[in-house]
Design a protein around this motif. Structure first.
Motif, PDB file in Angstrom:
ATOM      1  N   PHE A  12       0.827  -1.208   0.000  1.00 12.20           N
ATOM      2  CA  PHE A  12       0.000   0.000   0.000  1.00 12.20           C
ATOM      3  C   PHE A  12       0.863   1.260   0.000  1.00 12.20           C
ATOM      4  CE2 PHE A  12      -1.809   3.302   2.824  1.00 12.20           C
ATOM      5  CZ  PHE A  12      -2.833   3.731   2.001  1.00 12.20           C
ATOM      6  N   THR A  16       0.934   3.707  -3.276  1.00 13.03           N
ATOM      7  CA  THR A  16       0.368   5.041  -3.072  1.00 13.03           C
ATOM      8  C   THR A  16       1.405   6.138  -3.319  1.00 13.03           C
ATOM      9  OG1 THR A  16      -1.151   4.131  -1.414  1.00 13.03           O
ATOM     10  CG2 THR A  16      -0.866   6.515  -1.460  1.00 13.03           C
ATOM     11  N   PRO A 160      -8.348  -1.960  -4.706  1.00  7.03           N
ATOM     12  CA  PRO A 160      -9.017  -1.838  -3.410  1.00  7.03           C
ATOM     13  C   PRO A 160     -10.319  -2.634  -3.317  1.00  7.03           C
ATOM     14  CG  PRO A 160      -8.187   0.296  -4.110  1.00  7.03           C
ATOM     15  CD  PRO A 160      -8.023  -0.644  -5.279  1.00  7.03           C
ATOM     16  N   MET A 195      -9.646   3.634   6.955  1.00  9.56           N
ATOM     17  CA  MET A 195      -8.909   2.371   6.957  1.00  9.56           C
ATOM     18  C   MET A 195      -8.674   1.886   8.385  1.00  9.56           C
ATOM     19  SD  MET A 195      -6.070   3.001   3.944  1.00  9.56           S
ATOM     20  CE  MET A 195      -5.332   1.360   4.136  1.00  9.56           C
ATOM     21  N   CYS A 253      -8.551   3.273   1.038  1.00  4.88           N
ATOM     22  CA  CYS A 253      -7.427   3.174   0.086  1.00  4.88           C
ATOM     23  C   CYS A 253      -7.684   4.019  -1.149  1.00  4.88           C
ATOM     24  CB  CYS A 253      -7.243   1.718  -0.353  1.00  4.88           C
ATOM     25  SG  CYS A 253      -6.407   0.668   0.832  1.00  4.88           S
TER      26      CYS A 253
END
Length: 475
Positions: A12, A16, A160, A195, A253
């Motif tokens: 992640f 990102t 996601p 999250m 996400c």
């Protein structure tokens, strides 16, 4: 790849950061490649199944848009057959074959059709339904056919929500995949908060409750009614926190990168009826069935008996969608029965409460409690591994007054109760108090960040990190 794993934490962060460092024109390549990697972390070869349906539906959408008359409809049917065909082969073939074999054996014949040794691809029902919504919307003229093959592929495979939803519509997500998303601090913080709440639901609540639930449902013949009642109530909360926790993480996400996915849950256990429950539970699937099955069947524009029939068909199909087992079909039928009873006796119930002068507050509380009881009872059939086990559990409810089994001891039970209490305290605030007293968005920065740090420590201290995959991955 599981959200609740160390691998995902690194994945992640890398994806990102890379997303915001790359120029806009290359971001779809990054996200598509990352999504392929994410999916192939489960069973790599099954990426070919997604590839097959993506190619079929991409070209189907283009040709449907250009075609007219019967040819247009035939192209849609071919696309739907390809998608449903994949679903039937991998999810329902052995179930249908087993049912056929049972009938043939009772008639004195041997089943000549072989069984297939295949695993169900992770999240097959989710991305199949999302792909079907695309071609249906193009056919209806509500969505222009996507010309960019990479963008369309990303629509189906966006990591996601790839394996457990929300089941998106092309009108919502495709345009976002063409748009340029700048780094937005507020969106990042909001996404991380969501999250964090999802991880709390999954690790602290769902996986903690699963310890007790598994011990009861794994040996239904050994436990009394009190144990079954507690385990069933725990499972009702477990499956909610497991599934809505996944949705929260997925939406968070996507939000960090600038994408808005649809809300999939709205505190369903505050519902005052079964109808309201289904407007709050797995919203992306409920609205999918409404738009693509219930309304085409005639919806509520037909005679009353047909409305009831349409509703029962939708709930039976919903049961089948959830799994190739008669327990899911019975679960769906039970919810359909609940809804029909609610429609039939709603006026009678309103008159009854009026004559008894029951206040609206008490009536609402009683309605919520009754809805939770009905939903929890239906979850017994959803969770049980067979019809036999389900009826064993229901039969055992007769001994509900006996001392319950405590599982791993009073300590784990206390953790379960505290986790549930904290969950509903937060959800009560979200349901009835709106944003008042929201420490996650407190104006004083040290208060906000102190609460976030404490929340992380609560997850690390009380979370169960050996719970494994999310329940809805099997669907």
């Amino acid at each position: 790849m599981l959200f609740n794993s160390i691998d995902f934490a690194f994945y992640f962060i890398i994806v990102t950061v890379a997303y915001f460092l790359l120029p806009h024109r290359y971001r779809w390549i990054l996200l598509l490649s990352a999504s392929c990697y994410f999916y192939m972390a489960f069973v790599p070869i099954y990426i070919l199944i997604l590839g097959f349906t993506i190619v079929i539906d991409y070209f189907a959408g283009i040709y449907i848009e250009k075609a007219e008359g019967k040819k247009r409809k035939m192209l849609l049917i071919c696309s739907l057959i390809a998608n449903i065909g994949v679903l039937v082969v991998f999810k329902y073939y052995n179930f249908l074959n087993e049912s056929l074999g049972y009938m043939l054996n009772n008639a004195g014949y041997q089943n000549p059709v072989p069984y297939l040794s295949i695993l169900l691809p992770i999240g097959l029902s989710f991305h199949t339904f999302q792909a079907m919504s695309y071609t249906i919307e193009v056919y209806r003229g509500n969505q222009k056919a996507e010309q960019h093959f990479g963008i369309y592929s990303l629509y189906v495979m966006f990591y996601p929500q790839l394996v457990a939803g929300p089941i998106e519509r092309p009108q919502n997500i495709l345009s976002q995949m063409h748009a340029k998303h700048e780094f937005d601090y507020n969106r990042v913080v909001s996404g991380l908060q969501l999250m964090l709440w999802g991880f709390f639901k999954k690790l602290v609540v769902a996986d903690r409750l699963s310890i007790y639930v598994n011990s009861i449902y794994g040996h239904p013949e050994l436990h009394n009614g009190s144990s079954v009642a507690i385990a069933s109530l725990f499972f009702a909360i477990q499956i909610y926190c497991d599934f809505s926790g996944y949705s929260d993480i997925a939406i968070g996400c996507a939000r960090i990168m600038g994408y808005d996915l649809m809300i999939n849950f709205r505190r369903p256990y505050f519902s005052k009826s079964i109808s309201e429950f289904w407007s709050r539970w797995h919203i992306s699937l409920s609205t999918w069935f409404r738009d693509y099955l219930y309304i085409p069947l005639g919806g509520n524009r037909v005679p009353k008996y047909r409305v009831y029939l349409n509703l029962m068909i939708v709930f039976l199909v919903s049961g089948i969608w959830h799994g190739a087992n008669y327990t899911f079909i019975l679960w769906g039928a039970l919810h359909g029965f609940y809804l029909l009873c609610g429609l039939q006796f709603n006026k009678l119930r309103s008159g009854f409460t009026h004559r008894l002068h029951i206040s609206s507050r008490v009536n609402n509380l009683l309605s919520i409690v009754l809805t939770i009881i009905l939903v929890t009872f239906a979850w017994i059939f959803f969770r049980a591994t067979s019809i036999k086990d389900a009826f064993t559990l229901v039969t055992n409810l007769k001994t509900i007054g006996q001392v319950p089994f405590l599982g791993d001891g009073i300590s784990n039970m206390a953790h379960c109760v505290l986790a549930i209490a904290l969950l509903f305290m937060v959800e009560y605030k979200m349901e009835y108090l709106s944003d008042r007293f929201n420490l996650l968005t407190h104006k004083i920065i040290w208060v906000r960040w102190s609460f976030l740090v404490i929340s992380v420590f609560v997850i690390l201290l009380f979370g169960v990190f050996s719970g494994g995959q999310f329940i809805y991955f099997q669907f």
